[in-house]
Design an enzyme around this catalytic site. Structure first.
Site, PDB file in Angstrom:
ATOM      1  N   ALA A   1       0.909  -1.334  -0.113  1.00  0.00           N
ATOM      2  CA  ALA A   1      -0.179   0.075  -0.185  1.00  0.00           C
ATOM      3  C   ALA A   1       0.941   1.205  -0.004  1.00  0.00           C
ATOM      4  O   ALA A   1       1.216   1.527   1.122  1.00  0.00           O
ATOM      5  CB  ALA A   1      -0.864  -0.028   1.235  1.00  0.00           C
TER       6      ALA A   1
ATOM      7  N   GLY B   1       0.259   9.320  -5.981  1.00  0.00           N
ATOM      8  CA  GLY B   1       0.125   8.349  -6.816  1.00  0.00           C
ATOM      9  C   GLY B   1       1.656   8.061  -7.432  1.00  0.00           C
ATOM     10  O   GLY B   1       2.478   7.575  -7.045  1.00  0.00           O
TER      11      GLY B   1
ATOM     12  N   THR C   1      -3.673  -3.692  -4.458  1.00  0.00           N
ATOM     13  CA  THR C   1      -4.036  -5.057  -5.068  1.00  0.00           C
ATOM     14  C   THR C   1      -4.149  -5.982  -3.972  1.00  0.00           C
ATOM     15  O   THR C   1      -3.109  -6.108  -3.115  1.00  0.00           O
ATOM     16  CB  THR C   1      -2.969  -5.257  -6.215  1.00  0.00           C
ATOM     17  OG1 THR C   1      -3.013  -4.038  -6.965  1.00  0.00           O
ATOM     18  CG2 THR C   1      -3.233  -6.597  -6.652  1.00  0.00           C
TER      19      THR C   1
ATOM     20  N   ARG D   1       9.837  -4.210 -11.310  1.00  0.00           N
ATOM     21  CA  ARG D   1       9.302  -3.637 -12.632  1.00  0.00           C
ATOM     22  C   ARG D   1       9.870  -4.749 -13.773  1.00  0.00           C
ATOM     23  O   ARG D   1       8.763  -4.952 -14.718  1.00  0.00           O
ATOM     24  CB  ARG D   1       9.923  -2.458 -12.708  1.00  0.00           C
ATOM     25  CG  ARG D   1       9.341  -1.249 -11.947  1.00  0.00           C
ATOM     26  CD  ARG D   1       9.793   0.093 -12.054  1.00  0.00           C
ATOM     27  NE  ARG D   1       9.038   1.002 -11.257  1.00  0.00           N
ATOM     28  CZ  ARG D   1       9.428   2.144 -10.977  1.00  0.00           C
ATOM     29  NH1 ARG D   1      10.957   2.542 -10.856  1.00  0.00           N
ATOM     30  NH2 ARG D   1       8.669   2.834 -10.241  1.00  0.00           N
TER      31      ARG D   1
ATOM     32  N   GLY E   1     -11.351  -8.527 -35.908  1.00  0.00           N
ATOM     33  CA  GLY E   1     -12.544  -7.951 -36.393  1.00  0.00           C
ATOM     34  C   GLY E   1     -13.428  -8.090 -35.260  1.00  0.00           C
ATOM     35  O   GLY E   1     -13.407  -7.901 -33.924  1.00  0.00           O
TER      36      GLY E   1
ATOM     37  N   GLU F   1       2.904   0.180 -10.581  1.00  0.00           N
ATOM     38  CA  GLU F   1       4.750   0.040 -10.540  1.00  0.00           C
ATOM     39  C   GLU F   1       5.163   1.233 -11.144  1.00  0.00           C
ATOM     40  O   GLU F   1       6.373   1.080 -11.716  1.00  0.00           O
ATOM     41  CB  GLU F   1       5.067  -1.452 -10.836  1.00  0.00           C
ATOM     42  CG  GLU F   1       4.443  -2.511  -9.978  1.00  0.00           C
ATOM     43  CD  GLU F   1       5.229  -2.391  -8.569  1.00  0.00           C
ATOM     44  OE1 GLU F   1       4.516  -2.353  -7.855  1.00  0.00           O
ATOM     45  OE2 GLU F   1       6.303  -2.664  -8.479  1.00  0.00           O
ATOM     46  N   GLY F   2       4.427   2.044 -11.413  1.00  0.00           N
ATOM     47  CA  GLY F   2       4.971   3.482 -12.202  1.00  0.00           C
ATOM     48  C   GLY F   2       4.351   3.484 -13.595  1.00  0.00           C
ATOM     49  O   GLY F   2       4.625   2.494 -14.333  1.00  0.00           O
ATOM     50  N   THR F   3       3.860   4.409 -13.954  1.00  0.00           N
ATOM     51  CA  THR F   3       3.096   4.663 -15.316  1.00  0.00           C
ATOM     52  C   THR F   3       3.993   4.609 -16.538  1.00  0.00           C
ATOM     53  O   THR F   3       5.425   4.820 -16.039  1.00  0.00           O
ATOM     54  CB  THR F   3       2.266   5.799 -15.371  1.00  0.00           C
ATOM     55  OG1 THR F   3       3.390   7.051 -15.163  1.00  0.00           O
ATOM     56  CG2 THR F   3       1.026   5.813 -14.391  1.00  0.00           C
TER      57      THR F   3
HETATM   58  C1  LIG Z   1      -5.732  -1.792 -10.708  1.00  0.00           C
HETATM   59  C2  LIG Z   1      -4.730  -1.008  -9.969  1.00  0.00           C
HETATM   60  C3  LIG Z   1      -4.178  -1.740  -8.828  1.00  0.00           C
HETATM   61  C4  LIG Z   1      -3.141  -1.025  -8.176  1.00  0.00           C
HETATM   62  N1  LIG Z   1      -2.311  -1.502  -7.239  1.00  0.00           N
HETATM   63  C5  LIG Z   1      -1.650  -0.920  -6.483  1.00  0.00           C
HETATM   64  C6  LIG Z   1      -1.052  -1.504  -5.150  1.00  0.00           C
HETATM   65  O1  LIG Z   1      -1.038  -2.467  -4.933  1.00  0.00           O
HETATM   66  N2  LIG Z   1      -0.314  -0.682  -4.237  1.00  0.00           N
HETATM   67  C7  LIG Z   1      -0.341   0.629  -4.672  1.00  0.00           C
HETATM   68  O2  LIG Z   1       0.414   1.420  -3.910  1.00  0.00           O
HETATM   69  N3  LIG Z   1      -0.827   1.371  -5.630  1.00  0.00           N
HETATM   70  C8  LIG Z   1      -1.454   0.475  -6.762  1.00  0.00           C
HETATM   71  N4  LIG Z   1      -2.130   1.159  -7.627  1.00  0.00           N
HETATM   72  C9  LIG Z   1      -1.883   2.676  -8.055  1.00  0.00           C
HETATM   73  C10 LIG Z   1      -0.862   3.001  -8.952  1.00  0.00           C
HETATM   74  O3  LIG Z   1       0.413   2.422  -8.860  1.00  0.00           O
HETATM   75  C11 LIG Z   1      -1.166   4.243  -9.372  1.00  0.00           C
HETATM   76  O4  LIG Z   1      -2.303   4.353  -9.987  1.00  0.00           O
HETATM   77  C12 LIG Z   1      -0.083   4.901 -10.288  1.00  0.00           C
HETATM   78  O5  LIG Z   1       1.139   4.811  -9.615  1.00  0.00           O
HETATM   79  C13 LIG Z   1      -0.560   6.352 -10.916  1.00  0.00           C
HETATM   80  O6  LIG Z   1      -0.776   7.295  -9.846  1.00  0.00           O
HETATM   81  P1  LIG Z   1      -2.378   7.865  -9.972  1.00  0.00           P
HETATM   82  O7  LIG Z   1      -3.218   7.054 -10.290  1.00  0.00           O
HETATM   83  O8  LIG Z   1      -2.421   8.903  -8.729  1.00  0.00           O
HETATM   84  O9  LIG Z   1      -2.009   9.005 -11.151  1.00  0.00           O
HETATM   85  P2  LIG Z   1      -1.331  10.242 -11.221  1.00  0.00           P
HETATM   86  O10 LIG Z   1       0.004  10.410 -10.594  1.00  0.00           O
HETATM   87  O11 LIG Z   1      -2.039  11.434 -11.024  1.00  0.00           O
HETATM   88  O12 LIG Z   1      -1.136  10.245 -12.874  1.00  0.00           O
HETATM   89  C14 LIG Z   1      -1.865  10.815 -13.789  1.00  0.00           C
HETATM   90  C15 LIG Z   1      -1.325  10.976 -15.214  1.00  0.00           C
HETATM   91  O13 LIG Z   1      -0.130  11.618 -15.327  1.00  0.00           O
HETATM   92  C16 LIG Z   1       0.923  11.287 -15.399  1.00  0.00           C
HETATM   93  N5  LIG Z   1       2.140  11.821 -14.794  1.00  0.00           N
HETATM   94  C17 LIG Z   1       2.016  12.076 -13.597  1.00  0.00           C
HETATM   95  N6  LIG Z   1       3.102  12.715 -12.857  1.00  0.00           N
HETATM   96  C18 LIG Z   1       3.818  12.894 -14.298  1.00  0.00           C
HETATM   97  C19 LIG Z   1       5.147  13.421 -14.408  1.00  0.00           C
HETATM   98  N7  LIG Z   1       5.904  14.039 -13.315  1.00  0.00           N
HETATM   99  N8  LIG Z   1       5.490  13.719 -15.856  1.00  0.00           N
HETATM  100  C20 LIG Z   1       4.804  13.224 -16.965  1.00  0.00           C
HETATM  101  N9  LIG Z   1       3.532  12.676 -16.622  1.00  0.00           N
HETATM  102  C21 LIG Z   1       3.119  12.416 -15.355  1.00  0.00           C
HETATM  103  C22 LIG Z   1       0.709   9.758 -15.212  1.00  0.00           C
HETATM  104  O14 LIG Z   1       1.554   9.101 -16.112  1.00  0.00           O
HETATM  105  C23 LIG Z   1      -0.566   9.338 -15.469  1.00  0.00           C
HETATM  106  O15 LIG Z   1      -0.635   9.340 -16.906  1.00  0.00           O
HETATM  107  C24 LIG Z   1      -2.940   0.305  -8.532  1.00  0.00           C
HETATM  108  C25 LIG Z   1      -3.760   1.004  -9.538  1.00  0.00           C
HETATM  109  C26 LIG Z   1      -4.675   0.373 -10.140  1.00  0.00           C
HETATM  110  C27 LIG Z   1      -5.457   0.969 -11.110  1.00  0.00           C
END
Ligand SMILES: Cc1cc2nc3c(=O)[nH]c(=O)nc-3n(C[C@H](O)[C@H](O)[C@H](O)COP(=O)(O)OP(=O)(O)OC[C@H]3O[C@@H](n4cnc5c(N)ncnc54)[C@H](O)[C@@H]3O)c2cc1C
Length: 413
Positions: free
Chosen positions: A142, A149, A178, A267, A366, A390-392
Site C-alpha cells: 500500500a 500516486g 491490489t 518492474r 474484427g 508500479e509506475g506509469t
Molecule cells: C488496478 C490497480 C491496482 C493498483 N495496485 C496498487 C497497489 O497494489 N499498491 C499501490 O500502492 N498502488 C497501486 N495502484 C496505484 C498505481 O500505482 C497508481 O495508479 C499509479 O502509480 C499512478 O498514480 P495515480 O493513479 O495517482 O495517477 P497520477 O500520478 O495522478 O498520474 C496521472 C497521469 O499523469 C501522468 N504523470 C504524473 N506525473 C507525471 C510527470 N511528472 N511527468 C509526466 N507525466 C506524469 C501519469 O503518468 C498519468 O498518466 C494500483 C492502481 C490500479 C488502477
C-alpha cells in the site's frame, strides 16, 4: 561473443509446469472471474497447495506469483543480497514463470494466495527475523494515496512513535491496494516525520485484521477483475516496533534508498506480465488468421505478404524487443548489477507494447475480437494496468531520462 537466447535448460521444467497451470486452471476460469468481479477464485486455493508442494520439492520455486517477489531480492546491495537471500537465477525463474502464468490470466495471477507485491518489499528490506515471521504469507503493498500516486514521496500517511506503548501509530488513507482485502499482511508506506521528506518514508507490515485498518471499498475496474483492489483508512493503527522493515533511522543521504529498491525487482516482473498477455493475444490471433486462410510466412518480405500477416510479424518483433529488454533487467538483478535504468526501460517498453499489441489483435480479429466469445477483448482490458501500476509509462520514461542525463528528481520532474 555468442548469445544464447533460448530458455536455459534448468528453467525448462518450471516453464512447462507454469504453462500447464495457465492452461488447466487460469484459462478455464478466466471468463468466470472476469464476470464475477469481487468473487474470490476458490480454484486458486488448490493451486496454492500444489505450488507449496512443488516449492518444497524445489520443482517450481519462483514460478508462483511470487514471482512477485518471493525469495527474490535484487542483489542491488539490499539486505536481501547481503544476507545471501538472493539465489542466483531467482529473478529469472520468477520472470519466466510469470510470463507463462500471465499467458493464462493476469488477473488470476495477481490474486494468487500467499504471494503479492508486499513480499517483494519484504524480500528486499526485511531482516532475518522478519523474514521468518512474514515469509510465505500473502502480502499486499500500500503506497498510493488520494493525493500521492506517481509522486510517491508525497504520501501523507504518518507513523508516530508512541514511547509509552513502544509502538508505531499509523494514520492516513491508502487507495488501490491490489489484494488488499484478501491478503494476510499489508506493507504500508508511511512517514516517520513529514518535515524530513523522502528519507523519513518507511514501510510497515500491518496485519490485515488490525482493528486500526478499515476497508473503505473495493474498486470496480476495466480489467483484471479477478484481482481485488481495496481502499483503506488507517486510524490510530498500532504496529509493533518489529514490524518496521529496514532501519528506523532517517538517513537523509540514503533518501528513498531502501523502499525504492523494491521496484528494481518488481518492474521487470510487471514487464514480464505484459509480455505474457501480449503473447496470448498473438497466439490466438495467429490461430484466427489461420482459420481465415491467412498464412504467416517468416521467409518472405513483409511487403509481399497479406497485410494481416505483415502486421502480425511486426507485432511479434516488437514483442521480442520488449522480451529481451526484460530478460536483461532480470538477469542484471540476479547478477547483482544495479538495474534501475534497465528495469524502467523494460517496463516502459513492455507496458506500451503489450497494450498496443492487444488492441491491434482485437482489430485484426474484427468483430470476433471485440466479442465475449473470445478472450481477446478481455486481454486488451487486462493488459492496460501493466502500463500503469508500479509506475506509469510516463514515469518510467522520466526515470530513464533522469538516469541517462544524470539528473536528480528535483532537476527533472
Ligand atoms: C488496478 C490497480 C491496482 C493498483 N495496485 C496498487 C497497489 O497494489 N499498491 C499501490 O500502492 N498502488 C497501486 N495502484 C496505484 C498505481 O500505482 C497508481 O495508479 C499509479 O502509480 C499512478 O498514480 P495515480 O493513479 O495517482 O495517477 P497520477 O500520478 O495522478 O498520474 C496521472 C497521469 O499523469 C501522468 N504523470 C504524473 N506525473 C507525471 C510527470 N511528472 N511527468 C509526466 N507525466 C506524469 C501519469 O503518468 C498519468 O498518466 C494500483 C492502481 C490500479 C488502477
Amino acid at each position: 561473443m555468442a548469445i544464447n537466447l533460448e530458455v536455459p535448460r534448468k528453467f525448462e521444467q518450471l516453464v512447462d509446469q507454469a504453462h500447464t497451470v495457465a492452461v488447466e486452471i487460469f484459462r478455464r476460469n478466466s471468463r468466470k472471474y472476469d464476470l464475477a468481479e469481487h468473487t474470490y477464485p476458490k480454484e486458486l486455493d488448490m493451486l496454492a497447495a500444489i505450488l507449496d508442494g512443488m516449492n518444497e520439492g524445489g520443482g517450481m520455486s519462483g514460478a508462483g506469483a511470487g514471482t512477485v517477489g518471493s525469495g527474490a531480492s535484487s542483489g542491488n546491495g539490499t539486505s536481501g543480497a547481503e544476507r545471501g537471500g538472493n539465489r542466483n537465477g531467482s529473478n529469472m525463474a520468477s520472470l519466466l514463470g510469470l510470463v507463462e502464468l500471465c499467458w493464462g490470466d493476469v488477473g488470476l495471477l495477481l490474486t494468487m494466495p500467499r504471494q503479492g507485491l508486499g513480499q517483494a518489499a519484504i524480500a528486499a528490506v526485511a531482516g532475518e527475523e522478519q523474514l521468518q515471521r512474514f515469509g510465505g504469507k500473502w502480502a499486499a503493498m500500500a503506497i498510493t494515496e488520494p493525493e500521492a500516486g506517481s509522486d510517491s514521496a508525497a504520501i501523507r500517511t504518518t507513523a508516530r512513535w508512541d514511547d509509552d506503548e513502544q509502538e508505531y501509530v499509523l494514520n492516513g488513507e491508502k487507495i488501490f491496494v491490489t489484494s488488499g482485502d484478501r491478503a494476510e499482511l499489508i506493507v504500508v508506506w508511511a512517514s516517520l516525520d513529514p518535515s524530513q521528506g523522502r528519507a523519513a518514508i518507511k514501510s510497515f507490515v500491518v496485519e490485515r485484521d488490525n482493528p486500526g485498518l478499515k476497508l473503505d471499498r473495493l474498486e470496480h475496474k476495466l480489467g483484471i477483475r479477478a484481482s481485488d483492489t481495496a481502499n483503506f483508512v488507517l486510524t490510530d493503527c498500532r504496529v509493533p516496533r518489529e514490524n518496521l522493515l529496514g532501519s528506523p533511522e532517517i538517513d537523509s543521504k540514503r533518501g528513498f534508498g531502501g523502499v525504492m529498491q523494491t521496484f528494481d525487482n518488481t518492474r521487470p516482473l510487471v514487464a514480464g506480465m505484459a509480455i505474457g498477455v501480449a503473447r496470448a493475444c498473438l497466439d490466438r490471433t495467429r490461430e484466427l488468421l489461420g482459420e481465415a486462410g491467412v498464412e504467416v510466412d517468416y521467409d518472405r518480405p513483409l511487403h509481399s505478404q497479406p497485410a494481416a500477416a505483415a502486421e502480425y510479424i511486426s507485432m511479434e518483433s516488437d514483442l521480442e524487443a520488449a522480451r529481451l529488454l526484460t530478460l536483461r533487467a532480470a538477469w542484471m538483478a540476479d547478477n547483482r548489477k544495479p538495474n534501475s535504468l534497465q528495469a524502467s526501460m523494460a517496463k516502459a517498453k513492455a507496458g506500451r507494447t503489450g497494450t498496443d499489441i492487444a488492441l491491434r489483435c482485437v482489430a485484426l480479429a474484427g468483430s470476433i475480437g471485440y466479442g465475449e466469445g473470445e478472450l481477446l477483448e478481455k486481454w486488451a482490458r487486462d493488459v492496460k494496468i501493466l502500463d500503469i501500476f508500479e509506475g506509469t509509462q510516463q514515469i518510467q520514461l522520466l526515470i530513464v531520462a533522469r538516469l541517462l542525463l544524470g539528473k536528480t528528481s528535483a532537476e527533472l520532474k
